[in-house]
Design a protein around this motif. Structure first.
Motif, PDB file in Angstrom:
ATOM      1  N   VAL A  61       0.851  -1.185   0.000  1.00 56.23           N
ATOM      2  CA  VAL A  61       0.000   0.000   0.000  1.00 56.23           C
ATOM      3  C   VAL A  61       0.890   1.240   0.000  1.00 56.23           C
ATOM      4  O   VAL A  61       1.794   1.371   0.843  1.00 56.23           O
ATOM      5  CB  VAL A  61      -0.936   0.024   1.230  1.00 56.23           C
ATOM      6  N   LEU A  79       1.128   5.242   0.642  1.00 56.08           N
ATOM      7  CA  LEU A  79       0.422   6.305   1.367  1.00 56.08           C
ATOM      8  C   LEU A  79       0.894   7.637   0.791  1.00 56.08           C
ATOM      9  O   LEU A  79       2.037   8.049   0.997  1.00 56.08           O
ATOM     10  CB  LEU A  79       0.740   6.208   2.860  1.00 56.08           C
ATOM     11  N   PHE A 121      -0.201   7.145   8.928  1.00 57.88           N
ATOM     12  CA  PHE A 121       0.785   6.065   8.853  1.00 57.88           C
ATOM     13  C   PHE A 121       0.990   5.446  10.236  1.00 57.88           C
ATOM     14  O   PHE A 121       1.017   4.218  10.389  1.00 57.88           O
ATOM     15  CB  PHE A 121       2.098   6.609   8.305  1.00 57.88           C
ATOM     16  N   LEU A 127      -2.038   3.346  11.267  1.00 59.59           N
ATOM     17  CA  LEU A 127      -2.151   2.052  10.601  1.00 59.59           C
ATOM     18  C   LEU A 127      -1.118   1.047  11.096  1.00 59.59           C
ATOM     19  O   LEU A 127      -1.426  -0.121  11.324  1.00 59.59           O
ATOM     20  CB  LEU A 127      -1.992   2.228   9.086  1.00 59.59           C
ATOM     21  N   THR A 128       0.114   1.478  11.254  1.00 57.05           N
ATOM     22  CA  THR A 128       1.220   0.547  11.489  1.00 57.05           C
ATOM     23  C   THR A 128       1.660   0.453  12.941  1.00 57.05           C
ATOM     24  O   THR A 128       2.375  -0.487  13.301  1.00 57.05           O
ATOM     25  CB  THR A 128       2.438   0.940  10.639  1.00 57.05           C
ATOM     26  N   TYR A 187       8.553   2.963   6.062  1.00 60.57           N
ATOM     27  CA  TYR A 187       7.648   1.856   5.778  1.00 60.57           C
ATOM     28  C   TYR A 187       7.347   1.081   7.051  1.00 60.57           C
ATOM     29  O   TYR A 187       8.149   1.003   7.980  1.00 60.57           O
ATOM     30  CB  TYR A 187       8.230   0.933   4.710  1.00 60.57           C
ATOM     31  N   SER A 190       4.191  -2.076   8.703  1.00 62.25           N
ATOM     32  CA  SER A 190       3.288  -3.158   8.311  1.00 62.25           C
ATOM     33  C   SER A 190       2.284  -3.442   9.421  1.00 62.25           C
ATOM     34  O   SER A 190       2.470  -3.047  10.572  1.00 62.25           O
ATOM     35  CB  SER A 190       4.088  -4.424   7.990  1.00 62.25           C
ATOM     36  N   GLU A 193       1.878  -4.199   3.915  1.00 59.06           N
ATOM     37  CA  GLU A 193       3.053  -3.326   4.050  1.00 59.06           C
ATOM     38  C   GLU A 193       2.696  -1.946   3.521  1.00 59.06           C
ATOM     39  O   GLU A 193       2.203  -1.797   2.402  1.00 59.06           O
ATOM     40  CB  GLU A 193       4.249  -3.885   3.284  1.00 59.06           C
ATOM     41  N   VAL A 194       2.939  -0.940   4.342  1.00 58.32           N
ATOM     42  CA  VAL A 194       2.586   0.433   4.006  1.00 58.32           C
ATOM     43  C   VAL A 194       3.865   1.234   3.799  1.00 58.32           C
ATOM     44  O   VAL A 194       4.764   1.221   4.645  1.00 58.32           O
ATOM     45  CB  VAL A 194       1.739   1.086   5.116  1.00 58.32           C
ATOM     46  N   ASP A 213       5.175   5.020   3.347  1.00 57.79           N
ATOM     47  CA  ASP A 213       4.806   6.427   3.500  1.00 57.79           C
ATOM     48  C   ASP A 213       5.625   7.244   2.504  1.00 57.79           C
ATOM     49  O   ASP A 213       6.832   7.450   2.679  1.00 57.79           O
ATOM     50  CB  ASP A 213       5.095   6.881   4.931  1.00 57.79           C
ATOM     51  N   ARG A 221      -8.693   0.314   7.275  1.00 59.47           N
ATOM     52  CA  ARG A 221      -8.094  -0.992   6.992  1.00 59.47           C
ATOM     53  C   ARG A 221      -9.026  -1.856   6.149  1.00 59.47           C
ATOM     54  O   ARG A 221      -8.584  -2.560   5.221  1.00 59.47           O
ATOM     55  CB  ARG A 221      -7.743  -1.704   8.297  1.00 59.47           C
ATOM     56  N   ILE A 251      -9.061  -0.522   2.521  1.00 57.49           N
ATOM     57  CA  ILE A 251      -7.853  -0.915   1.791  1.00 57.49           C
ATOM     58  C   ILE A 251      -7.963  -2.355   1.305  1.00 57.49           C
ATOM     59  O   ILE A 251      -7.645  -2.672   0.153  1.00 57.49           O
ATOM     60  CB  ILE A 251      -6.603  -0.718   2.690  1.00 57.49           C
TER      61      ILE A 251
END
Length: 841
Positions: free
Chosen positions: A14, A16, A28, A31-32, A50, A52, A61-62, A64, A164, A167
């Motif tokens: 993903v 951001l 961010f 989420l993580t 980054y 997760s 896995e996000v 930013d 979430r 997504i």
């Protein structure tokens, strides 16, 4: 594009994305959580953040992405973001927008939709929008855009589960119908270009319509990519060029500006359809605050007050905290000392000497941790509140005249605009400067500021040579460096940095927000840990090099033997004094005596480091060596006799070790370099001792005074101060205030210390610039110092007279340079960005 169902994969990628100040970092973090990492994108210094999380059995896995206003190739952040989106092809794109500034944010959203990546719109800061009187119909907005719209308040974690789920749903859902911006007059040409692209292999790399838009827009990077894929002079490029030229001739407007206007009108139409304003005639809180904060008279006062608070809390109070932090580092050094081979009576094993040197070098850097924690917390507060953008706005016009940027302010503050800063956090804080040319100029000039470590050296020379003029001399030193930094920045940006990328100063004044304790604390810890990791990987290697230069080739056998003879005499005297006690025979053995001497040294060191906790030191040493401890804290007369003799032996041992160190420095590679440079440095008034002091200060500025203390020994036995010893010795050698002035100016321009040099390497990612940061200031400082000493001597000026003339010359030159630059920029370029203010300079 990538539309593979999430159920067929065990993980999602993903991206951001969002504009600056949209609250992307808080989303961010929401989420993580704590599962985050920071690195740099390959080949650039932009942060890659980054993290997760797991949701519904899938690992997400996000990444930013850097905050950016568009997907052009105009700035480094824009290119990094676009390269990730096109190259890594994330499964989902979460676009974070500021709900209180929706129209401005939607211009970027419309560009993201053209990439045809499954998108979720994160409508952040809904609480701010509500307080501003904005009511957003999310159902209408979702229907109009064709994507899920999730309202959130990131700092309160509101909307976490909904985001979430959205997504996951976007990744699973087949590609649906999303809004695509229309470009009216250009639509026929775009369709024709899209069809031509479909016939080439470009369609396998990029979305066809997006590529058509960028070709007609004239995006330089896309033009380069098409040339690379299809070769120069191909029909698509020629067609796009003809269309751009024709459009400009017919409408007097570039295609890029026309497209930006189309997106802006579409964004305004969407906002009119989805948003209701209930407080149209009221000024917002941000507007009310800005009436004071940005007032032409109040703004400088508030800025100076803010700068002072940052400096005072981080540098002054943070430095005070090091007195509690340093004992912890000292205990780690003591632990390392215990693990290494024991010290000899005069000579330490090489592995011990080098090991402790590396530990001391690391501790010198780790000692800044309390400062950094406070500093980065304050920076996070300024960033999150919105005032950091105001600082850049206020000072950009002044700094622009010298090739700098409004955001160069904070690095200079931290570096020591007020005496007592530190160049290491100053260089670290340049990462937020978007203009690469200005960022490099700031990095290379921050070390000119008056860091805390320079103050002892300045104080020494001022007290010795300018005692009647202390106030004037300190004013000269604290301000001349600012003028030099501005002049050098202008010189560098006009020469070696001229070819570097510059960007117009796009200034957005975000609404004020109340920072959260979690967000501020997390960012402070994160940035401090990043500093520890990056610096720690380099400092060991460099410290070994400096150690070698100071220690080798070492003493001759003859001198080495002479010192050992004196030590043997001292030990013989000790044994004679305790011969009549029951302990005389016990310490006849050299090994037993060395054990006692080392224990005494460790005990005294522990006592000094413990401060108020000295009582615990006694318990520790008594438990570790109960028999020998009786001689450290004697209870009977025989033990007191041994203790008295031991103190005298320890004093003689320290004296001999100091003398050995002095001769090692004189005969070391650095010492030989200092003497070898004397025929050249005499033009600046430097003798070999000053050369050695300056060379040794590269490791740490504080060592300059320590080295001078070692070299100027005459009178030390009579307990004379260093000022008295240096004054007497230099007067006999014809040393004058003119010499001292040249030395102080050279020291102000001298290359940054080891820690700062390492940080320059980290921030630039280049050994070339690290080397430049050493060579250029050395040459500049020597030329200026030579001009002061040689010129002053030729004109028959005293030190204080030359100081006044030199100060006037530098100030006049700075004013002339700034005014010339300001007058020459009669028509600075303005970037056409719809719906928000832009300014160059």
């Amino acid at each position: 594009m990538n539309t593979t169902p999430a159920t067929a994969a065990m993980s999602l990628l993903v991206g951001l994305a969002g504009q600056q100040n949209a609250g992307k970092s808080t989303i961010f973090n929401m989420l993580t959580g704590a599962n985050q990492h920071i690195a740099n994108y390959p080949g650039v210094t932009v942060d890659k953040k980054y993290g997760s999380y797991r949701y519904g059995g899938t690992r997400v896995e996000v990444v930013d992405l850097p905050g950016t206003y568009s997907l052009s190739s105009f700035s480094l952040e824009e290119r990094v973001t676009r390269t990730f989106l096109l190259g890594d092809k994330p499964n989902v794109l979460a676009n974070v927008v500021d709900a209180s500034s929706l129209q401005r944010s939607l211009c970027f959203t419309l560009q993201l939709l053209e990439l045809e990546i499954p998108l979720v719109l994160v409508l952040n800061m809904m609480d701010v929008a509500g307080r501003s009187g904005l009511k957003i119909d999310t159902n209408r907005l979702q229907h109009r855009l064709g994507v899920d719209v999730i309202p959130t308040v990131g700092r309160r974690r509101d909307g976490k589960q909904d985001l979430r789920e959205a997504i996951r749903a976007a990744a699973v859902r087949r590609e649906g119908k999303t809004l695509q911006p229309g470009y009216e007059l250009l639509e026929p040409a775009l369709e024709e270009m899209r069809q031509a692209i479909d016939q080439t292999n470009l369609a396998t790399h990029y979305p066809a319509r997006w590529l058509a838009v960028k070709l007609i827009e004239g995006d330089e990077e896309v033009l380069g990519q098409v040339t690379w894929h299809l070769g120069g002079g191909n029909a698509e490029l020629q067609q796009a060029e003809r269309l751009r030229d024709s459009f400009f001739e017919q409408h007097g407007l570039s295609t890029a500006d026309y497209m930006a206007g189309c997106r802006s009108r579409l964004a305004a139409d969407i906002v009119d359809f989805c948003v209701t304003e209930t407080k149209k005639d009221r000024a917002s809180l941000s507007e009310l605050v800005d009436q004071v904060v940005l007032n032409r008279f109040a703004a400088p006062v508030i800025l100076v007050a803010t700068v002072f608070v940052i400096y005072h809390l981080s540098i002054v109070k943070g430095y005070d905290l090091t007195q509690y932090w340093w004992p912890i580092l000292a205990s780690l050094r003591a632990l390392a000392s215990d693990l290494l081979p024991a010290a000899g009576m005069l000579d330490d094993p090489y592995i011990r000497a080098m090991g402790l040197w590396m530990v001391d070098s690391a501790n010198a850097l780790l000692n800044y941790i309390p400062i950094f924690l406070i500093l980065f917390s304050l920076i996070a507060i300024l960033e999150d509140s919105g005032y950091m953008a105001r600082i850049a706005f206020i000072l950009d016009k002044l700094f622009h005249a010298f090739g700098l940027h409004g955001q160069s302010t904070l690095p200079y503050i931290l570096g020591g605009v007020f005496a007592g800063g530190c160049a290491v956090p100053g260089v670290m804080s340049t990462k937020s400067i978007p203009d690469e040319q200005s960022r490099m100029a700031t990095i290379l000039t921050v070390p000119y500021m008056n860091c805390l470590a320079k103050i002892p050296f300045y104080t020494l020379l001022v007290n010795v040579f300018f005692a009647p003029y202390k106030s004037w001399a300190m004013l000269f030193l604290s301000t001349i460096t600012i003028f030099f930094a501005l002049l050098v920045a202008r010189l560098l940006t006009s020469t070696v940095l001229k070819s570097m990328e510059t960007v117009p100063f796009v200034m957005e004044l975000p609404k004020y927000h109340l920072p959260t304790l979690f967000g501020v604390g997390q960012r402070a810890i994160e940035r401090t840990w990043q500093y520890i990791k990056k610096v720690g990987t380099i400092v060991v290697a460099v410290s070994v090099c400096v150690f070698t230069l100071l220690q080798f080739p070492g003493l001759s056998e003859e001198r080495h033997g002479a010192f050992h003879d004196k030590m043997d005499q001292a030990t013989a005297t000790f044994r004679a004094k305790i011969a009549d006690t029951p302990h005389g025979e016990r310490f006849a053995d050299d090994k037993a005596l060395l054990e006692l001497a080392n224990l005494y040294t460790d005990y005294r060191t522990a006592k000094l480091n413990a401060g108020s906790g000295a009582a615990g030191v006694d318990d520790k040493f008594q438990a570790a060596a109960p028999e020998l401890f009786a001689f450290l804290k004697p209870a009977d007369q025989d033990a007191k006799t041994v203790s008295t003799a031991l103190r005298q032996l320890d004093s003689q041992r320290k004296t001999l070790r100091r003398q050995i160190k002095e001769e090692q420095i004189v005969g070391s590679f650095l010492g030989m370099i200092g003497k070898g440079l004397e025929p050249l440095t005499q033009w600046a008034g430097f003798n070999w001792k000053v050369n050695v002091a300056i060379l040794s200060s590269f490791a740490a500025r504080e060592s300059s005074v320590a080295t001078i203390g070692v070299l100027y020994q005459e009178g030390a036995e009579e307990n004379k101060s260093l000022e008295e010893r240096m004054s007497a010795e230099t007067k006999d050698g014809g040393f004058t205030p003119l010499h001292a002035l040249a030395i102080m100016v050279f020291f102000a321009l001298y290359p940054p210390c080891l820690a700062t040099t390492i940080m320059i390497k980290v921030q630039t990612g280049s050994y070339k610039w690290m080397l430049f940061s050493i060579v250029f200031p050395t040459l500049l400082g020597f030329v200026v110092a030579s001009g002061i000493y040689t010129g002053g001597s030729a004109l028959g000026l005293s030190g204080i007279q030359m100081m006044a003339w030199f100060y006037g010359l530098v100030v006049a030159l700075a004013l002339a340079t700034g005014l010339y630059k300001t007058w020459s920029d009669k028509a600075p370029p303005i970037v056409r960005v719809p719906d928000f203010r832009t300014e160059k300079g």
